[in-house]
Design a protein around this motif. Structure first.
Motif, short mmCIF file in Angstrom:
data_model
loop_
_atom_site.label_atom_id
_atom_site.label_comp_id
_atom_site.label_asym_id
_atom_site.label_seq_id
_atom_site.Cartn_x
_atom_site.Cartn_y
_atom_site.Cartn_z
N ARG A 54 -89.16 6.99 18.98
CA ARG A 54 -89.16 7.56 17.63
C ARG A 54 -87.85 8.30 17.39
NH1 ARG A 54 -94.15 11.15 18.07
NH2 ARG A 54 -93.46 11.10 20.23
N THR A 55 -87.35 8.22 16.17
CA THR A 55 -86.09 8.88 15.83
C THR A 55 -86.25 9.98 14.80
OG1 THR A 55 -85.61 7.21 14.15
CG2 THR A 55 -84.72 6.83 16.37
N LYS A 56 -87.45 10.09 14.23
CA LYS A 56 -87.70 11.12 13.22
C LYS A 56 -89.02 11.83 13.50
CE LYS A 56 -85.17 8.93 9.53
NZ LYS A 56 -85.19 8.43 8.18
N PRO A 57 -89.03 13.16 13.36
CA PRO A 57 -90.30 13.89 13.51
C PRO A 57 -91.19 13.66 12.30
CG PRO A 57 -88.53 15.39 12.91
CD PRO A 57 -87.90 14.04 13.10
N ARG A 58 -92.49 13.81 12.47
CA ARG A 58 -93.43 13.65 11.36
C ARG A 58 -93.47 14.88 10.45
NH1 ARG A 58 -95.70 11.23 15.58
NH2 ARG A 58 -96.85 13.04 16.27
N HIS A 59 -93.04 16.02 10.96
CA HIS A 59 -93.03 17.24 10.17
C HIS A 59 -91.59 17.61 9.81
CE1 HIS A 59 -97.27 18.25 11.01
NE2 HIS A 59 -97.04 17.64 12.16
N LEU A 60 -91.43 18.20 8.65
CA LEU A 60 -90.11 18.69 8.26
C LEU A 60 -89.89 20.03 8.94
CD1 LEU A 60 -90.23 17.91 4.44
CD2 LEU A 60 -89.04 16.63 6.23
N LEU A 61 -89.00 20.06 9.90
CA LEU A 61 -88.74 21.27 10.68
C LEU A 61 -87.28 21.66 10.54
CD1 LEU A 61 -90.60 20.14 13.91
CD2 LEU A 61 -91.40 21.88 12.30
N GLY A 62 -87.04 22.92 10.22
CA GLY A 62 -85.68 23.43 10.18
C GLY A 62 -85.25 23.88 11.56
N LEU A 63 -83.97 24.08 11.72
CA LEU A 63 -83.47 24.59 13.00
C LEU A 63 -84.03 25.97 13.30
CD1 LEU A 63 -79.72 23.51 12.76
CD2 LEU A 63 -81.56 22.39 14.02
N ASP A 64 -84.28 26.73 12.24
CA ASP A 64 -84.76 28.10 12.42
C ASP A 64 -86.28 28.23 12.27
OD1 ASP A 64 -84.74 27.51 9.74
OD2 ASP A 64 -83.91 29.43 9.11
N THR A 65 -87.00 27.11 12.22
CA THR A 65 -88.46 27.17 12.15
C THR A 65 -88.99 27.84 13.40
OG1 THR A 65 -88.55 25.14 10.84
CG2 THR A 65 -90.57 25.80 11.95
N ALA B 222 -86.39 17.45 20.37
CA ALA B 222 -87.26 18.63 20.40
C ALA B 222 -88.16 18.65 19.16
CB ALA B 222 -86.43 19.90 20.47
N LYS B 223 -87.61 18.30 17.99
CA LYS B 223 -88.41 18.27 16.77
C LYS B 223 -89.55 17.25 16.87
CE LYS B 223 -85.05 19.76 13.29
NZ LYS B 223 -84.35 19.33 12.06
N ILE B 224 -89.28 16.11 17.49
CA ILE B 224 -90.32 15.08 17.64
C ILE B 224 -91.43 15.59 18.55
CG2 ILE B 224 -90.78 12.79 18.60
CD1 ILE B 224 -87.91 12.04 17.56
N LEU B 225 -91.07 16.24 19.65
CA LEU B 225 -92.08 16.79 20.56
C LEU B 225 -92.86 17.91 19.88
CD1 LEU B 225 -90.02 16.88 23.88
CD2 LEU B 225 -91.75 15.20 23.17
N VAL B 226 -92.17 18.78 19.15
CA VAL B 226 -92.83 19.86 18.42
C VAL B 226 -93.79 19.28 17.39
CG1 VAL B 226 -92.44 21.70 16.72
CG2 VAL B 226 -91.11 21.65 18.84
N SER B 227 -93.39 18.20 16.70
CA SER B 227 -94.27 17.55 15.73
C SER B 227 -95.55 17.07 16.39
CB SER B 227 -93.56 16.35 15.07
OG SER B 227 -92.64 16.79 14.12
N ASP B 228 -95.41 16.49 17.60
CA ASP B 228 -96.60 16.05 18.33
C ASP B 228 -97.52 17.23 18.62
OD1 ASP B 228 -95.55 13.48 18.36
OD2 ASP B 228 -94.89 13.58 20.46
N LEU B 229 -96.93 18.35 19.02
CA LEU B 229 -97.72 19.54 19.34
C LEU B 229 -98.33 20.17 18.09
CD1 LEU B 229 -95.41 21.00 22.11
CD2 LEU B 229 -97.68 19.97 22.42
N LEU B 230 -97.64 20.06 16.95
CA LEU B 230 -98.21 20.55 15.69
C LEU B 230 -99.41 19.68 15.29
CD1 LEU B 230 -94.96 21.32 13.68
CD2 LEU B 230 -96.67 22.99 14.41
N ASP B 231 -99.28 18.37 15.48
CA ASP B 231 -100.39 17.47 15.17
C ASP B 231 -101.63 17.78 16.01
OD1 ASP B 231 -98.88 16.14 13.29
OD2 ASP B 231 -98.37 14.46 14.61
N ALA B 232 -101.40 18.19 17.26
CA ALA B 232 -102.50 18.53 18.17
C ALA B 232 -102.97 19.98 17.98
CB ALA B 232 -102.05 18.33 19.62
N HIS B 233 -102.34 20.70 17.05
CA HIS B 233 -102.64 22.11 16.79
C HIS B 233 -102.38 22.99 18.02
CE1 HIS B 233 -104.22 20.94 12.91
NE2 HIS B 233 -104.97 20.04 13.52
N ALA B 234 -101.57 22.49 18.95
CA ALA B 234 -101.20 23.29 20.12
C ALA B 234 -100.11 24.29 19.75
CB ALA B 234 -100.73 22.38 21.26
N LEU B 235 -99.37 23.99 18.68
CA LEU B 235 -98.37 24.90 18.12
C LEU B 235 -98.69 25.12 16.65
CD1 LEU B 235 -94.89 23.65 19.44
CD2 LEU B 235 -96.14 25.69 20.16
#
Length: 136
Positions: free
Chosen positions: A22-33, A78-91
């Motif tokens: 994957r090359t794009k995260p599913r969530h729109l995340l800023g650098l300072d999110t 990192a944004k892609i991994l964070v998106s995965d964790l947001l989808d799982a509600h772990a973050l």
């Protein structure tokens, strides 16, 4: 091929594998999110970097940029991994105390920072929504 080129190719392949291509995260995340621990758990088969992200966020809230730096990975990965964790509600995306008024007697209207964080959250939740346009 020189040693530097081989190391660069190796890093690219590991990052590609880490994000499952994957090359794009599913969530729109800023650098300072800013991210905090959520009630969920990562799903099976998540990269070990996801556990590292959760461990770092358990210590205290972290920004996307800080997580990428701590992991030694590109920000997009990192944004892609964070998106995965947001989808799982772990973050969860945190609206930190920095957005709150610092003075108890301060104006009770929302701060610009709070409104910006709210707008970013709504854009993440409803990416296909029609943007509001002011008349004028």
């Amino acid at each position: 091929m020189n040693t530097y080129g081989a190391a660069e190719d190796s890093t690219f392949v590991r990052t590609y594998t880490l994000t499952r291509g994957r090359t794009k995260p599913r969530h729109l995340l800023g650098l300072d999110t800013v991210l905090d621990i959520g009630p969920g758990r990562p799903g099976p088969g998540q990269a070990e970097e996801c556990e590292e992200i959760l461990a770092l966020c358990r210590e205290h809230r972290r920004s996307v940029t800080e997580l990428a730096g701590r992991l030694g990975r590109p920000v997009t990965a990192a944004k892609i991994l964070v998106s995965d964790l947001l989808d799982a509600h772990a973050l969860i995306i945190s609206v930190s105390d920095a957005y709150a008024a610092s003075d108890a007697g301060a104006d009770e209207r929302p701060t610009t920072h709070l409104l910006t964080a709210l707008a970013a959250g709504l854009k993440r939740k409803f990416p296909d929504a029609i943007p509001y346009r002011q008349a004028g």
